[in-house]
Design a protein around this motif. Structure first.
Motif, short mmCIF file in Angstrom:
data_model
loop_
_atom_site.label_atom_id
_atom_site.label_comp_id
_atom_site.label_asym_id
_atom_site.label_seq_id
_atom_site.Cartn_x
_atom_site.Cartn_y
_atom_site.Cartn_z
N ARG A 149 0.85 -1.19 0.00
CA ARG A 149 0.00 0.00 0.00
C ARG A 149 0.89 1.24 0.00
NH1 ARG A 149 -3.90 1.84 4.95
NH2 ARG A 149 -1.91 2.68 5.69
N TRP A 203 5.01 -0.51 -12.05
CA TRP A 203 4.12 -1.37 -11.28
C TRP A 203 2.69 -0.84 -11.30
CZ3 TRP A 203 6.70 -3.26 -6.08
CH2 TRP A 203 7.85 -3.99 -6.40
N ILE A 226 0.56 -0.59 -9.05
CA ILE A 226 0.16 0.20 -7.88
C ILE A 226 0.28 1.69 -8.16
CG2 ILE A 226 2.46 0.21 -6.79
CD1 ILE A 226 0.93 -0.23 -4.10
N ALA A 275 -2.46 2.73 -11.00
CA ALA A 275 -3.84 2.83 -10.51
C ALA A 275 -4.23 4.26 -10.18
CB ALA A 275 -4.01 1.94 -9.27
N PHE A 320 -0.17 -8.62 -11.03
CA PHE A 320 -0.40 -7.46 -10.18
C PHE A 320 -1.87 -7.06 -10.28
CE2 PHE A 320 4.16 -5.50 -10.38
CZ PHE A 320 4.63 -6.53 -9.58
N ALA A 334 -4.25 -3.99 -8.73
CA ALA A 334 -4.16 -2.75 -7.96
C ALA A 334 -5.42 -1.91 -8.11
CB ALA A 334 -2.94 -1.94 -8.38
N THR A 370 -7.08 2.07 -6.35
CA THR A 370 -7.02 3.13 -5.35
C THR A 370 -8.21 3.03 -4.41
OG1 THR A 370 -8.22 4.70 -6.75
CG2 THR A 370 -5.81 4.73 -6.86
N SER A 394 -3.17 3.66 -2.75
CA SER A 394 -3.26 2.61 -3.76
C SER A 394 -2.83 1.30 -3.14
CB SER A 394 -2.36 2.95 -4.96
OG SER A 394 -2.50 1.97 -5.98
N MET A 434 -2.16 -2.95 -3.75
CA MET A 434 -1.84 -3.91 -4.79
C MET A 434 -1.67 -5.31 -4.19
SD MET A 434 1.15 -3.83 -7.72
CE MET A 434 2.55 -4.17 -6.64
#
Length: 257
Positions: free
Chosen positions: A129, A157, A159, A162, A184, A186, A188, A204, A206
């Motif tokens: 996170r 990535w 994350i 997102a 992955f 992800a 928010t 965010s 993930m």
């Protein structure tokens, strides 16, 4: 209820205070955590913390107590057996599980990470996170994925991606330089704010699993999961990444290819 921005319990007056604006999932979770702390489980947590010699300060013990009580609260609200069964039947659909158990997206992600019971384990997930500044506030790494403690990870990535589509699930099939392929997932999450004048707080989250498990999840549907499938080339972070031709590189590597 009251004007405070966080849930709190006054042991002397035995008064529990929680913001009036708190979502239902937060109210249920905070009440479960309070119950855990006040009954037998709370004494068991205290006993475990007394034996944890690596916790050298009151602040560390306070944080560890909160983490352990949160884990037990999640176990109360989302019992292991029924939750694992629902997760497997829904193919780890986080939105479905959130509705089924009256929990938030983040609470479901945490529970999925904890399904490690011998003989009855779920998919091995990792969790990360971050906030909008890239600060990592939660991390549950996998053997193939070293989630950074401080500083940003690879900008490719999901994350980070997102944040470009708030509230939408972003999925990626990625490959690291050593050949490890991961899925992955992800999205928010906007945290409640006490008033309109307060700044928005968006984080965010993930989930990560080995690509070998992708077909067991709804998030693998429609993806080409073959060994020759196109993937997003990523790394652990610029300073540790050997992909010298990456267009997204922000720092020179400190290791040799």
């Amino acid at each position: 209820t009251g004007p405070r921005h966080r849930a709190s319990f006054d042991a002397e007056s035995r008064t529990f205070t929680i913001p009036e604006s708190a979502p239902r999932s937060t109210r249920r979770f905070e009440l479960a955590r309070l119950a855990v702390q006040q009954f037998r489980q709370g004494r068991a947590i205290d006993a475990a913390l007394m034996q944890a010699t690596q916790l050298s300060s009151d602040a560390a013990r306070h944080r560890a107590r909160r983490v352990l009580s949160s884990y037990l609260a999640a176990a109360v609200l989302m019992p292991y057996g029924p939750f694992l069964e629902a997760a497997q039947k829904s193919r780890y659909d986080i939105d479905y599980l959130a509705q089924r158990f009256g929990a938030s997206f983040e609470q479901i992600c945490h529970r999925l990470v904890a399904l490690h019971r011998p003989g009855a384990a779920g998919i091995p997930f990792g969790l990360m996170r971050i906030d909008a500044a890239g600060f990592t506030s939660k991390r549950f790494p996998l053997p193939q994925l070293a989630v950074p403690r401080h500083g940003p990870a690879c900008p490719m990535w999901a994350i980070y991606q997102a944040f470009l589509v708030p509230g939408t699930v972003v999925r990626q099939l990625v490959e690291f330089p050593a050949g490890d392929r991961l899925l992955f997932i992800a999205r928010t999450v906007e945290k409640p704010r006490p008033a309109f004048t307060a700044p928005r707080r968006v984080v965010s989250l993930m989930l990560v699993c080995d690509a070998l498990y992708a077909d067991q999840t709804v998030y693998g549907d429609g993806l080409d999961l073959s060994s020759s499938a196109p993937v997003v080339p990523v790394g652990p972070g610029c300073r540790l990444c050997v992909r010298r031709d990456c267009l997204y590189r922000e720092e020179d590597p400190i290791i040799n290819a």
